[in-house]
Write a protein that holds these residues in place. Sequence first.
Motif, PDB file in Angstrom:
ATOM      1  N   GLU A 125       0.814  -1.214   0.000  1.00 28.08           N
ATOM      2  CA  GLU A 125       0.000   0.000   0.000  1.00 28.08           C
ATOM      3  C   GLU A 125       0.851   1.270   0.000  1.00 28.08           C
ATOM      4  OE1 GLU A 125      -4.015  -1.672   2.283  1.00 28.08           O
ATOM      5  OE2 GLU A 125      -2.639  -0.309   3.330  1.00 28.08           O
ATOM      6  N   LEU A 126       1.994   1.233   0.652  1.00 30.90           N
ATOM      7  CA  LEU A 126       2.811   2.445   0.796  1.00 30.90           C
ATOM      8  C   LEU A 126       3.868   2.612  -0.290  1.00 30.90           C
ATOM      9  CD1 LEU A 126       3.351   2.497   4.666  1.00 30.90           C
ATOM     10  CD2 LEU A 126       1.668   3.738   3.316  1.00 30.90           C
ATOM     11  N   THR A 127       4.198   1.527  -1.009  1.00 33.46           N
ATOM     12  CA  THR A 127       5.275   1.624  -2.009  1.00 33.46           C
ATOM     13  C   THR A 127       4.905   1.020  -3.360  1.00 33.46           C
ATOM     14  OG1 THR A 127       6.315  -0.513  -1.469  1.00 33.46           O
ATOM     15  CG2 THR A 127       6.947   1.410  -0.136  1.00 33.46           C
ATOM     16  N   GLY A 128       3.916   0.139  -3.390  1.00 35.30           N
ATOM     17  CA  GLY A 128       3.582  -0.565  -4.630  1.00 35.30           C
ATOM     18  C   GLY A 128       4.371  -1.848  -4.830  1.00 35.30           C
ATOM     19  N   LEU A 129       5.299  -2.168  -3.926  1.00 33.07           N
ATOM     20  CA  LEU A 129       6.115  -3.373  -4.062  1.00 33.07           C
ATOM     21  C   LEU A 129       5.374  -4.582  -3.490  1.00 33.07           C
ATOM     22  CD1 LEU A 129       9.675  -2.108  -3.064  1.00 33.07           C
ATOM     23  CD2 LEU A 129       8.729  -2.422  -5.359  1.00 33.07           C
ATOM     24  N   ARG A 130       5.515  -5.707  -4.190  1.00 34.44           N
ATOM     25  CA  ARG A 130       4.889  -6.958  -3.751  1.00 34.44           C
ATOM     26  C   ARG A 130       5.919  -8.084  -3.716  1.00 34.44           C
ATOM     27  NH1 ARG A 130      -0.711  -7.603  -4.030  1.00 34.44           N
ATOM     28  NH2 ARG A 130      -1.920  -6.076  -5.228  1.00 34.44           N
ATOM     29  N   ASP A 131       5.575  -9.124  -2.987  1.00 35.28           N
ATOM     30  CA  ASP A 131       6.295 -10.402  -3.036  1.00 35.28           C
ATOM     31  C   ASP A 131       7.770 -10.285  -2.677  1.00 35.28           C
ATOM     32  OD1 ASP A 131       3.914 -11.635  -3.941  1.00 35.28           O
ATOM     33  OD2 ASP A 131       4.389 -11.073  -6.008  1.00 35.28           O
ATOM     34  N   LEU A 132       8.093  -9.429  -1.714  1.00 29.35           N
ATOM     35  CA  LEU A 132       9.467  -9.369  -1.211  1.00 29.35           C
ATOM     36  C   LEU A 132       9.627 -10.393  -0.096  1.00 29.35           C
ATOM     37  CD1 LEU A 132      10.417  -5.591  -0.968  1.00 29.35           C
ATOM     38  CD2 LEU A 132      10.428  -7.120  -2.942  1.00 29.35           C
ATOM     39  N   HIS A 133      10.824 -10.950  -0.006  1.00 32.35           N
ATOM     40  CA  HIS A 133      11.119 -11.872   1.093  1.00 32.35           C
ATOM     41  C   HIS A 133      11.596 -11.047   2.279  1.00 32.35           C
ATOM     42  CE1 HIS A 133      12.337 -15.366   3.315  1.00 32.35           C
ATOM     43  NE2 HIS A 133      13.588 -14.947   3.384  1.00 32.35           N
ATOM     44  N   MET A 134      10.686 -10.744   3.203  1.00 32.00           N
ATOM     45  CA  MET A 134      11.021  -9.935   4.365  1.00 32.00           C
ATOM     46  C   MET A 134      11.135 -10.815   5.602  1.00 32.00           C
ATOM     47  SD  MET A 134       8.831  -6.405   3.943  1.00 32.00           S
ATOM     48  CE  MET A 134       7.212  -7.189   3.999  1.00 32.00           C
ATOM     49  N   GLN A 135      12.023 -10.414   6.493  1.00 35.49           N
ATOM     50  CA  GLN A 135      12.219 -11.150   7.739  1.00 35.49           C
ATOM     51  C   GLN A 135      12.045 -10.219   8.932  1.00 35.49           C
ATOM     52  OE1 GLN A 135      15.749 -13.634   7.979  1.00 35.49           O
ATOM     53  NE2 GLN A 135      15.934 -13.647   5.764  1.00 35.49           N
ATOM     54  N   GLN A 136      11.402 -10.725   9.962  1.00 39.45           N
ATOM     55  CA  GLN A 136      11.329  -9.967  11.215  1.00 39.45           C
ATOM     56  C   GLN A 136      12.722  -9.876  11.830  1.00 39.45           C
ATOM     57  OE1 GLN A 136       8.510 -11.255  14.169  1.00 39.45           O
ATOM     58  NE2 GLN A 136       6.938 -11.757  12.656  1.00 39.45           N
ATOM     59  N   PHE A 137      13.061  -8.703  12.384  1.00 45.62           N
ATOM     60  CA  PHE A 137      14.366  -8.622  13.034  1.00 45.62           C
ATOM     61  C   PHE A 137      14.328  -7.990  14.422  1.00 45.62           C
ATOM     62  CE2 PHE A 137      14.138  -4.571  10.773  1.00 45.62           C
ATOM     63  CZ  PHE A 137      14.684  -3.660  11.679  1.00 45.62           C
ATOM     64  N   HIS A 138      13.239  -7.314  14.794  1.00 42.69           N
ATOM     65  CA  HIS A 138      13.205  -6.710  16.129  1.00 42.69           C
ATOM     66  C   HIS A 138      11.784  -6.208  16.411  1.00 42.69           C
ATOM     67  CE1 HIS A 138      15.631  -5.325  19.549  1.00 42.69           C
ATOM     68  NE2 HIS A 138      14.824  -4.299  19.622  1.00 42.69           N
ATOM     69  N   THR A 139      11.460  -6.130  17.699  1.00 42.93           N
ATOM     70  CA  THR A 139      10.203  -5.526  18.140  1.00 42.93           C
ATOM     71  C   THR A 139      10.524  -4.319  19.008  1.00 42.93           C
ATOM     72  OG1 THR A 139       9.051  -7.651  18.106  1.00 42.93           O
ATOM     73  CG2 THR A 139       8.067  -5.892  19.415  1.00 42.93           C
ATOM     74  N   PHE A 140       9.870  -3.197  18.720  1.00 39.84           N
ATOM     75  CA  PHE A 140      10.117  -1.952  19.436  1.00 39.84           C
ATOM     76  C   PHE A 140       8.869  -1.627  20.253  1.00 39.84           C
ATOM     77  CE2 PHE A 140      12.870  -2.072  15.823  1.00 39.84           C
ATOM     78  CZ  PHE A 140      14.062  -1.486  16.252  1.00 39.84           C
TER      79      PHE A 140
END
Length: 233
Positions: free
Chosen positions: A65-80
């Motif tokens: 919704e914010l960039t138009g990019l789809r299907d990226l392999h994202m990984q969680q790295f931290h919780t703030f």
Amino acid sequence: MEVTLPTFNSVFSIDCVIFGFEAGELKILLIERNQEPFKDWLALPGYIVEQDESIDDAAERILYELTGLRDLHMQQFHTFGEVNRHPQGRVITVAYYALIRINGQKELRPVTQYARKAFWHPVNELPKLAFDHTEIFETGFNKIRRRLNYQPIAFELLPEKFTLTQLQSLYEAVLNKKLDKRNFRKKMLSYGFLKELDEKQKGVSYRAAKLYKFDRRKYAKIFNNELNLDKVS
């Protein structure tokens, strides 16, 4: 005995730290916010998790919704979860990161009014960001710096075919230090996972350099040690 859980007025959000590499510069994906708080500020792509969606599904939706990019392999790295990190109340954010090749990506275009625009910004010229997004960025940046020494993440940022100069430039950008050219090349070639191609750069005004590819299968077979570059500075 059934335990009654306490009720908290907390909200969850997602923030995405997306790195790219272009023209010798390491870049980060930012948006220009079009909503209060911090309207007109630059920020990482991020928004609120809906009540009926999982954290991972929210990360994919929000980035799109914010960039138009789809299907990226994202990984969680931290919780703030600092209590006062959001001016409107308790918001706990789960941060994701990804490394992508900028070349070949479609035009960045938000599909929501929440972001005025999305764009790539050089990491070494980063301004102060909205909320605690500078801290989130720095945490993600330190994460990939550490990973660079023991995983082949550099090749996720480079074109499929690249020169050794491009590879060294990427390492220098991430590590923020100059590396000795001769030692760097000798070390990288000694690992055996770079495949020299019978091709050279095209369309350059200077002497064309040889092109290489990353051989992922060979890497998996022969390489289990750290990519320790401390001795090539």
